[in-house]
Design a protein around this motif. Structure first.
Motif, PDB file in Angstrom:
ATOM      1  N   ALA A  41       0.924  -1.170   0.169  1.00  0.00           N
ATOM      2  CA  ALA A  41       0.072   0.072   0.136  1.00  0.00           C
ATOM      3  C   ALA A  41       1.047   1.337  -0.182  1.00  0.00           C
ATOM      4  O   ALA A  41       0.398   2.245  -0.864  1.00  0.00           O
ATOM      5  N   GLN A  44       1.992   1.905  -3.446  1.00  0.00           N
ATOM      6  CA  GLN A  44       0.700   2.151  -4.183  1.00  0.00           C
ATOM      7  C   GLN A  44       0.336   3.695  -4.184  1.00  0.00           C
ATOM      8  O   GLN A  44      -0.200   4.219  -4.860  1.00  0.00           O
ATOM      9  N   THR A  45       0.348   4.115  -2.812  1.00  0.00           N
ATOM     10  CA  THR A  45       0.042   5.606  -2.342  1.00  0.00           C
ATOM     11  C   THR A  45       1.089   6.580  -3.083  1.00  0.00           C
ATOM     12  O   THR A  45       0.393   7.363  -3.814  1.00  0.00           O
ATOM     13  N   THR A  47       2.441   5.873  -5.712  1.00  0.00           N
ATOM     14  CA  THR A  47       2.407   5.431  -7.278  1.00  0.00           C
ATOM     15  C   THR A  47       1.061   6.669  -7.720  1.00  0.00           C
ATOM     16  O   THR A  47       1.119   6.903  -8.824  1.00  0.00           O
ATOM     17  N   PHE A 116       6.223  -0.962  -9.804  1.00  0.00           N
ATOM     18  CA  PHE A 116       5.286   0.416  -9.594  1.00  0.00           C
ATOM     19  C   PHE A 116       5.988   1.493 -10.408  1.00  0.00           C
ATOM     20  O   PHE A 116       5.349   2.499 -10.535  1.00  0.00           O
ATOM     21  N   GLY A 169       1.842  -7.246  -5.173  1.00  0.00           N
ATOM     22  CA  GLY A 169       2.672  -5.928  -5.904  1.00  0.00           C
ATOM     23  C   GLY A 169       2.393  -5.728  -7.164  1.00  0.00           C
ATOM     24  O   GLY A 169       1.963  -4.712  -7.883  1.00  0.00           O
ATOM     25  N   ILE A 172      -1.367  -5.491  -8.259  1.00  0.00           N
ATOM     26  CA  ILE A 172      -1.939  -3.822  -8.138  1.00  0.00           C
ATOM     27  C   ILE A 172      -1.279  -3.120  -9.233  1.00  0.00           C
ATOM     28  O   ILE A 172      -1.984  -2.419  -9.712  1.00  0.00           O
ATOM     29  N   SER A 173       0.078  -3.406  -9.592  1.00  0.00           N
ATOM     30  CA  SER A 173       0.398  -2.138 -10.547  1.00  0.00           C
ATOM     31  C   SER A 173       0.062  -2.592 -11.940  1.00  0.00           C
ATOM     32  O   SER A 173      -0.206  -1.417 -12.567  1.00  0.00           O
ATOM     33  N   TYR A 176      -3.029  -0.415 -12.991  1.00  0.00           N
ATOM     34  CA  TYR A 176      -2.792   0.928 -13.614  1.00  0.00           C
ATOM     35  C   TYR A 176      -2.427   0.983 -14.773  1.00  0.00           C
ATOM     36  O   TYR A 176      -2.759   1.712 -15.557  1.00  0.00           O
ATOM     37  N   ARG A 246      -7.699   2.795   2.467  1.00  0.00           N
ATOM     38  CA  ARG A 246      -8.485   2.233   1.127  1.00  0.00           C
ATOM     39  C   ARG A 246      -9.882   2.687   1.391  1.00  0.00           C
ATOM     40  O   ARG A 246     -10.552   2.833   0.295  1.00  0.00           O
TER      41      ARG A 246
END
Length: 405
Positions: A41, A44-45, A47, A116, A169, A172-173, A176, A246
């Protein structure tokens, strides 16, 4: 496309963007553990922040510009210019991202940093603003849904335990990366005039600069706090903070179409007698405030219920949620600030919005430094207080404008 259809499309898009990640949260925490979830996370934040930076305000100015362009060659030149500007910013953003990671507690996670970094670079192809200007919401929905469904399928197949943090990871990437790649391919196929106009690029850069600075400063607040939280909180607390973050983000995005839908009602009475506009503003203000308070109560109930009934496990305990849950109090000012700022823009006072946000952030800096130096757990209260300060100042300016109207 009518306002009603646009609102439904926008709400559906935001639901897809956040329901799938919310669905992944309990699955991820239960599989990789709350501490590993917090680490991902964190990446992600930052990114999300750098993708916002790379956008360079096109999400605001680009929609307005494309909507009035009549000639295909001008439209294509504008899009090519936007890619060139975003390419330059992406290089700076990725270098900055790498430096931040290397001086963070998570400097050894090179694979996550690489994944990321690609997600940040893919922000060059984020033409969602273009499709919104053309009311092509169906294309955005399909692209978003495709990436979310693929991510969910990959998660169910590849993430089995706490050793699979890299796989999570990666998943999640790609949420995007995939939509941006689709946008880039579609635009490449349909752009007929590929020509760089240096003068035009400079003109766009100058016209977007103020919007860019405002959005960058505003978007940087939470990532900066998250960076310091990563040093202050225990692994469990930081993971719990990421969980709260989140759900908070999902609630804010759920409310966005609602606040946007209120502005047309105000615009209809903008040129009416002062009391009519004032009454309408006050009525909507009270209703939205009540809605935001209800939402603020609902979020922690959902999270704590999930922990109590082991929907969220992975080492997450109630004790670790106590301090991070303070973050939820910022939900009310986040929702109200969206309404107040749009109202001031409608009243032709957009500069006031920018100045208030910048002033509030500047005022909060000394308290930020004091909290870091002497009472670091108070940092989260400073974050919430900053947004309440913005809310009260925006409301005060709205009242003043209404009295002057």
């Amino acid at each position: 496309m009518s306002l009603k259809k646009s609102l439904i499309s926008l709400t559906t898009l935001k639901a897809i963007d956040f329901l799938f990640p919310l669905l992944l949260i309990p699955l991820a925490i239960n599989k990789i553990g709350i501490e590993n979830y917090g680490i991902v996370a964190f990446f992600q934040t930052w990114t999300i922040f750098f993708i916002t930076v790379i956008d360079f305000g096109f999400v605001i100015s680009g929609i307005q510009k494309i909507a009035i362009i009549q000639k295909k060659i001008i439209e294509d030149t504008y899009l090519i210019s936007s890619v060139f500007i975003k390419l330059l910013i992406s290089i700076i953003s990725i270098i900055t991202f790498i430096v931040i990671i290397k001086v963070s507690p998570f400097s050894n996670y090179n694979e996550l940093m690489l994944m990321f970094s690609f997600a940040i670079f893919s922000g060059i192809g984020n033409f969602q603003w273009y499709y919104q200007s053309k009311s092509k919401y169906k294309f955005i929905l399909i692209s978003s849904l495709l990436s979310r469904m693929l991510a969910l399928a990959l998660f169910l197949v590849t993430v089995k335990g706490d050793d699979d943090i890299q796989q999570f990871g990666f998943i999640i990437s790609i949420m995007y990366i995939i939509p941006n790649v689709i946008y880039m391919i579609e635009r490449k196929m349909n752009i007929r005039y590929i020509k760089f106009n240096t003068s035009y690029i400079k003109l766009i850069f100058k016209s977007n600069l103020n919007i860019f600075i405002y959005r960058m400063v505003n978007a940087s607040v939470f990532p900066i706090y998250i960076y310091f939280f990563s040093f202050i909180f225990t692994g469990g607390e930081f993971g719990a903070l990421s969980l709260v973050q989140r759900f908070l983000g999902a609630a804010i995005n759920f409310s966005t179409p609602i606040t946007q839908a209120l502005i047309p009602h105000l615009s209809k009475v903008k040129n009416s007698p002062k009391n009519d506009y004032k009454k309408e503003f006050n009525k909507l203000n009270v209703r939205l405030l009540a809605f935001s308070v209800i939402l603020m109560v609902f979020v922690p109930i959902t999270i704590f219920t999930g922990v109590i009934f082991n929907v969220f496990s992975g080492g997450l305990v109630i004790k670790d949620l106590l301090i991070p849950s303070i973050l939820i109090f910022s939900l009310v000012p986040h929702v109200m600030n969206s309404f107040y700022s749009q109202s001031l823009v409608l009243l032709e006072s957009s500069d006031i919005v920018r100045n208030i946000i910048l002033l509030s952030i500047i005022i909060s800096v000394p308290f930020f430094i004091i909290s870091v130096a002497f009472a670091n757990k108070m940092l989260i209260i400073n974050y919430v207080a900053t947004y309440f300060a913005i809310m009260f100042l925006l409301l005060l300016k709205n009242r003043n404008k209404l009295n002057d109207k």
